[in-house]
Scaffold this motif. Structure first.
Motif, mmCIF file in Angstrom:
data_model
loop_
_atom_site.group_PDB
_atom_site.id
_atom_site.type_symbol
_atom_site.label_atom_id
_atom_site.label_comp_id
_atom_site.label_asym_id
_atom_site.label_seq_id
_atom_site.Cartn_x
_atom_site.Cartn_y
_atom_site.Cartn_z
ATOM 1 N N GLU A 7 0.816 -1.215 0.000
ATOM 2 C CA GLU A 7 0.000 0.000 0.000
ATOM 3 C C GLU A 7 0.852 1.268 0.000
ATOM 4 O O GLU A 7 0.395 2.320 -0.460
ATOM 5 N N ALA A 8 2.076 1.190 0.485
ATOM 6 C CA ALA A 8 2.956 2.357 0.473
ATOM 7 C C ALA A 8 3.379 2.711 -0.957
ATOM 8 O O ALA A 8 3.641 3.869 -1.261
ATOM 9 N N THR A 9 3.412 1.711 -1.827
ATOM 10 C CA THR A 9 3.820 1.910 -3.217
ATOM 11 C C THR A 9 2.627 2.186 -4.118
ATOM 12 O O THR A 9 2.754 2.849 -5.145
ATOM 13 N N CYS A 10 1.456 1.701 -3.748
ATOM 14 C CA CYS A 10 0.241 1.839 -4.552
ATOM 15 C C CYS A 10 -0.127 3.318 -4.728
ATOM 16 O O CYS A 10 -0.132 4.086 -3.771
ATOM 17 N N ILE A 11 -0.463 3.699 -5.982
ATOM 18 C CA ILE A 11 -0.890 5.075 -6.263
ATOM 19 C C ILE A 11 -2.396 5.164 -6.517
ATOM 20 O O ILE A 11 -2.921 6.221 -6.831
ATOM 21 N N GLY A 12 -3.089 4.030 -6.418
ATOM 22 C CA GLY A 12 -4.543 4.029 -6.545
ATOM 23 C C GLY A 12 -5.051 4.273 -7.945
ATOM 24 O O GLY A 12 -6.119 4.857 -8.117
ATOM 25 N N CYS A 13 -4.317 3.821 -8.952
ATOM 26 C CA CYS A 13 -4.733 4.067 -10.334
ATOM 27 C C CYS A 13 -5.952 3.240 -10.734
ATOM 28 O O CYS A 13 -6.677 3.607 -11.648
ATOM 29 N N GLY A 14 -6.173 2.100 -10.068
ATOM 30 C CA GLY A 14 -7.354 1.284 -10.322
ATOM 31 C C GLY A 14 -7.222 0.247 -11.412
ATOM 32 O O GLY A 14 -8.184 -0.457 -11.721
ATOM 33 N N VAL A 15 -6.040 0.117 -12.011
ATOM 34 C CA VAL A 15 -5.848 -0.878 -13.070
ATOM 35 C C VAL A 15 -6.131 -2.283 -12.552
ATOM 36 O O VAL A 15 -6.792 -3.079 -13.221
ATOM 37 N N CYS A 16 -5.672 -2.592 -11.352
ATOM 38 C CA CYS A 16 -5.864 -3.938 -10.799
ATOM 39 C C CYS A 16 -7.346 -4.248 -10.625
ATOM 40 O O CYS A 16 -7.808 -5.338 -10.963
ATOM 41 N N GLU A 17 -8.095 -3.288 -10.103
ATOM 42 C CA GLU A 17 -9.522 -3.488 -9.899
ATOM 43 C C GLU A 17 -10.248 -3.665 -11.228
ATOM 44 O O GLU A 17 -11.157 -4.493 -11.344
ATOM 45 N N ASN A 18 -9.837 -2.927 -12.237
ATOM 46 C CA ASN A 18 -10.454 -3.058 -13.562
ATOM 47 C C ASN A 18 -10.143 -4.406 -14.196
ATOM 48 O O ASN A 18 -11.013 -4.998 -14.840
ATOM 49 N N LEU A 19 -8.925 -4.891 -14.026
ATOM 50 C CA LEU A 19 -8.527 -6.155 -14.632
ATOM 51 C C LEU A 19 -9.004 -7.373 -13.859
ATOM 52 O O LEU A 19 -9.256 -8.424 -14.445
ATOM 53 N N CYS A 20 -9.112 -7.249 -12.545
ATOM 54 C CA CYS A 20 -9.404 -8.414 -11.705
ATOM 55 C C CYS A 20 -10.250 -8.015 -10.495
ATOM 56 O O CYS A 20 -9.779 -8.048 -9.354
ATOM 57 N N PRO A 21 -11.511 -7.629 -10.728
ATOM 58 C CA PRO A 21 -12.348 -7.128 -9.634
ATOM 59 C C PRO A 21 -12.694 -8.156 -8.565
ATOM 60 O O PRO A 21 -13.102 -7.773 -7.466
ATOM 61 N N ASP A 22 -12.535 -9.431 -8.857
ATOM 62 C CA ASP A 22 -12.801 -10.448 -7.837
ATOM 63 C C ASP A 22 -11.668 -10.526 -6.806
ATOM 64 O O ASP A 22 -11.856 -11.072 -5.720
ATOM 65 N N VAL A 23 -10.508 -9.982 -7.155
ATOM 66 C CA VAL A 23 -9.342 -10.074 -6.275
ATOM 67 C C VAL A 23 -8.971 -8.712 -5.677
ATOM 68 O O VAL A 23 -8.530 -8.645 -4.535
ATOM 69 N N PHE A 24 -9.170 -7.630 -6.431
ATOM 70 C CA PHE A 24 -8.735 -6.302 -5.988
ATOM 71 C C PHE A 24 -9.886 -5.316 -5.928
ATOM 72 O O PHE A 24 -10.811 -5.367 -6.737
#
Length: 60
Positions: A7-24
């Motif tokens: 979480e310290a490195t995450c910038i919250g761009c949302g790519v992970c949630e868009n690609l894999c909403p069941d996991v992120f």
């Protein structure tokens, strides 16, 4: 696979949630959260590969 987000490195761009909403999911703090710390979904790897800050780690 085990999935983690730094979480310290995450910038919250949302790519992970868009690609894999069941996991992120982006939390209220706009940082990625892991919904399934252990998964067999290949989209978790895609999300890790697509993360612009390499904040996602997937271990097999």
């Amino acid at each position: 696979m085990k999935v983690r987000v730094d979480e310290a490195t995450c910038i919250g761009c949302g790519v992970c949630e868009n690609l894999c909403p069941d996991v992120f999911k982006l939390g209220d703090d706009m940082k990625a959260k892991v919904l399934q710390p252990e998964t067999d979904l290949d989209c978790a790897k895609d999300a890790a590969d697509s993360c612009p800050t390499a904040a996602i780690t997937v271990e097999e």
